[in-house]
Design an enzyme around this catalytic site. Structure first.
Site, PDB file in Angstrom:
ATOM      1  NE  ARG A  36      -8.848  -6.898  -3.542  1.00  0.00           N
ATOM      2  CZ  ARG A  36      -7.699  -7.666  -3.110  1.00  0.00           C
ATOM      3  NH1 ARG A  36      -7.979  -8.823  -2.620  1.00  0.00           N
ATOM      4  NH2 ARG A  36      -6.649  -6.973  -2.471  1.00  0.00           N
TER       5      ARG A  36
ATOM      6  CG  ASP B  57      -7.664  -3.515  -3.588  1.00  0.00           C
ATOM      7  OD1 ASP B  57      -8.085  -4.362  -4.465  1.00  0.00           O
ATOM      8  OD2 ASP B  57      -7.108  -4.121  -2.344  1.00  0.00           O
TER       9      ASP B  57
ATOM     10  CD  GLN C   8      -1.598  -3.559  -2.363  1.00  0.00           C
ATOM     11  OE1 GLN C   8      -0.753  -3.996  -2.308  1.00  0.00           O
ATOM     12  NE2 GLN C   8      -2.143  -3.787  -1.082  1.00  0.00           N
ATOM     13  CG  ASP C   9      -4.317   0.487  -1.278  1.00  0.00           C
ATOM     14  OD1 ASP C   9      -4.744  -0.333  -2.073  1.00  0.00           O
ATOM     15  OD2 ASP C   9      -4.316   0.340  -0.067  1.00  0.00           O
TER      16      ASP C   9
ATOM     17  CD  GLN D  34      -1.523  -2.325   2.025  1.00  0.00           C
ATOM     18  OE1 GLN D  34      -0.241  -2.676   2.084  1.00  0.00           O
ATOM     19  NE2 GLN D  34      -2.313  -3.104   2.492  1.00  0.00           N
TER      20      GLN D  34
END
Length: 587
Positions: A493, A425, A403-404, A381
């Site tokens: 998701r 994500d 990520q993120d 993250q």
């Protein structure tokens, strides 16, 4: 013998043989008897009157109590936690002494109690920081994240009470409803954010346990208030519509709501992008860093404060705090003006704190620049941009990380003609965020990773939050395209129980797996999420092979899809016109 009997005995003659009572004495006796009878009657009447008033007062009290109880019962029955709702009100002295005449009164009582509870949680976190001497650096950071989000919750609760006091006459019913639900949705999200900071290591769980009960309790109290607000506003809007009042469709036919005065429209339309200060790394401007320019900005400003950021690479972490409002970042071009940093979870940050730029003060605007986190996929993250700013908008911006990438944390947000690129994500959070005419690209992830375009975090079915991707282009970056078969990519998701994401009128390339969506963990949230697609095109837009979850659907009705447009989903007709950015309210 009674006092009346004793008085009569004294004035009666001593001998029954005395037949010579004078007329005067007889008259005196008659008057005395009459007075005594009247006195008795008066005493009886007075006592009866007092008792009657007491009985009437008691009956009135019972009547009010019964009416109040009925309102409380009706209000609490609409919540997710009715037992908590009843016990909260039963234990409040105000609920006994104050006359509850409406659902609004009940909501105010719950909000006041919630505020007190949140203050208690704030002190509990401070105490934990002061007394725990073996905390890791990330745990310390997470606790300070909690203090920040709890403080924001207090602001949101206070603002909700103020707005509620003006309800329903100050604004249109729809704007009242949107504002109130947005405030309470954000307040709930903050509790979850605090706890999420303790989910990276096993050691974190001990601290999380100490905070969990208090944070979850507040989350439930906020949920109850939100449910009652939604019920009240929905009911009132339905009554207004039935009575022939303004219809929602009529309020959204143009860029401005009908209830906004002509003078206010002119004021908003006159807003121009005029630089107030200049940031230049070479020292040729007013400030060398963006952070310094933000620090110098006025607090709680009602007018726009433009920070022109000249071309250059600014290596810093920037925060626009809640007290700094109406700030605009204006760059020299998305490829020329770059704010970059590399905070990440692997190196000890929390996801919340890792953001290169964090925009929290309301009505934040950004145009023509790049937000970037260069930590890379191996650092997990690592957020490029975190947004908790209500009524915020971004135009022609690049938001780049792995990520993120983009943490759409809370409140209403709008993105137009932006590029968002990442891996796992990479658009996540629990704001009400609409992306319009944007390029949303998955990039090459780490070994064994799957790409997830979204991970929306709605935690309550009454929250007005979600991610909407409209008229965008979903594809892959040049580094991923040649090997995309090795790294499956999905539209999203479910990060939380009621995750909500809608992709509509967009072009989707074959980078997206035919299943479309991916589970988070087994069957978690598959029945409670809401994922939908509407009128998408492209090689990856076919829905025949999509997941068969209860929460997934293909929207076929334009009327249903209309609910997720900027005009309806983020109340865009009341504020997007003031940004100066292009936008479309409908389908």
């Amino acid at each position: 013998m009674t006092r009346l009997g004793e008085h009569l005995r004294r004035i009666m003659p001593h001998s029954g043989n005395d037949t010579t009572l004078s007329k005067k004495r007889k008259k005196l006796l008659f008057i005395t008897l009459l007075a005594a009878i009247l006195l008795v009657a008066a005493v009886i009447g007075a006592v009866t009157g007092v008792n009657s008033r007491k009985n009437n007062s008691k009956q009135e009290s019972l009547r009010v109590s019964s009416a109040a109880h009925a309102i409380v019962k009706s209000s609490c029955s609409n919540t997710l936690y009715p037992d908590l709702c009843f016990s909260t009100l039963a234990n409040l002295p105000q609920a006994v002494s104050q006359k509850i005449t409406s659902q609004k009164d009940v909501i105010e009582l719950v909000l006041n109690h919630t505020t007190t509870t949140v203050e208690h949680n704030y002190f509990a976190v401070e105490h934990l920081i002061a007394t725990h001497h073996n905390l890791t650096e990330r745990e310390k950071t997470a606790l300070h994240d909690c203090l920040e989000t709890i403080d924001e919750t207090l602001d949101e609760l206070h603002q909700t009470v103020k707005d509620l006091e003006l309800y329903p006459s100050k604004k249109s019913l729809k704007q009242h409803a949107d504002d109130l639900k947005t405030l309470m949705s954000a307040a709930m999200t903050n509790q979850e954010t605090c706890l999420d900071g303790f989910s990276h290591d096993d050691a974190d769980k001990h601290v999380r346990q100490e905070l969990s009960n208090g944070e979850v309790h507040v989350e439930k109290l906020c949920s109850n208030a939100l449910a009652m607000i939604k019920n009240m506003t929905d009911t009132d809007m339905e009554r207004e519509s039935e009575a022939g009042g303004r219809k929602l469709e009529e309020e959204e036919t143009n860029g401005w709501p009908n209830w906004l005065s002509a003078g206010d429209r002119r004021l908003l339309q006159s807003s121009t992008v005029t630089a107030d200060v200049v940031v230049a790394a070479d020292g040729s401007g007013d400030f060398k860093t963006v952070s310094a320019a933000v620090e110098a900005a006025p607090e709680k400003s009602s007018s726009r404060y433009v920070i022109r950021i000249k071309a250059g690479v600014y290596r810093e972490n920037v925060e626009v705090p809640k007290k700094k409002t109406n700030i605009m970042f204006l760059g020299d071009g998305r490829t020329k003006t770059i704010i970059t940093a590399s905070r990440n979870v692997v190196d000890g940050s929390t996801t919340f704190h890792s953001a290169t730029v964090a925009a929290v003060g309301e009505r934040f605007l950004a145009r023509d620049l790049t937000f970037q986190n260069t930590a890379g996929s191996s650092k997990h993250q690592a957020v490029a941009l975190r947004v908790g700013s209500d009524l915020s908008a971004f135009y022609q911006c690049d938001i780049l990380a792995h990520q993120d990438t983009l943490y759409a944390h809370s409140n209403r947000q709008f993105y137009i003609n932006c590029l968002i690129a990442g891996t796992v994500d990479f658009i996540f959070g629990n704001g009400a965020a609409v992306f319009q005419d944007c390029d949303i690209h998955a990039r090459l992830p780490g070994s064994g990773q799957k790409n997830m375009v979204t991970a929306q975090g709605r935690i309550d079915p009454n929250q007005n939050t979600g991610i909407v991707i409209q008229k965008c282009r979903i594809g892959a970056t040049s580094d991923l395209r040649p090997v995309q078969q090795q790294f499956p990519t999905f539209l999203g998701r479910p990060w939380k129980d009621y995750s909500r994401t809608v992709v509509m009128q967009s072009t989707i390339t074959d980078v997206i797996d035919p299943a479309g969506w991916h589970e988070w963990n087994g069957n978690f949230a598959l029945n409670t999420l809401f994922y939908a697609e509407y009128q998408n095109t492209g090689a990856g837009a076919g829905t025949s092979g999509r997941v068969k979850w209860k929460g997934y659907k293909v929207i076929t009705s334009a009327a249903e899809a209309q609910a997720f447009t900027p005009g309806r989903f983020i109340d865009g007709n009341s504020w997007l016109g003031a940004t100066g950015f292009p936008f479309a309210l409908g389908l």
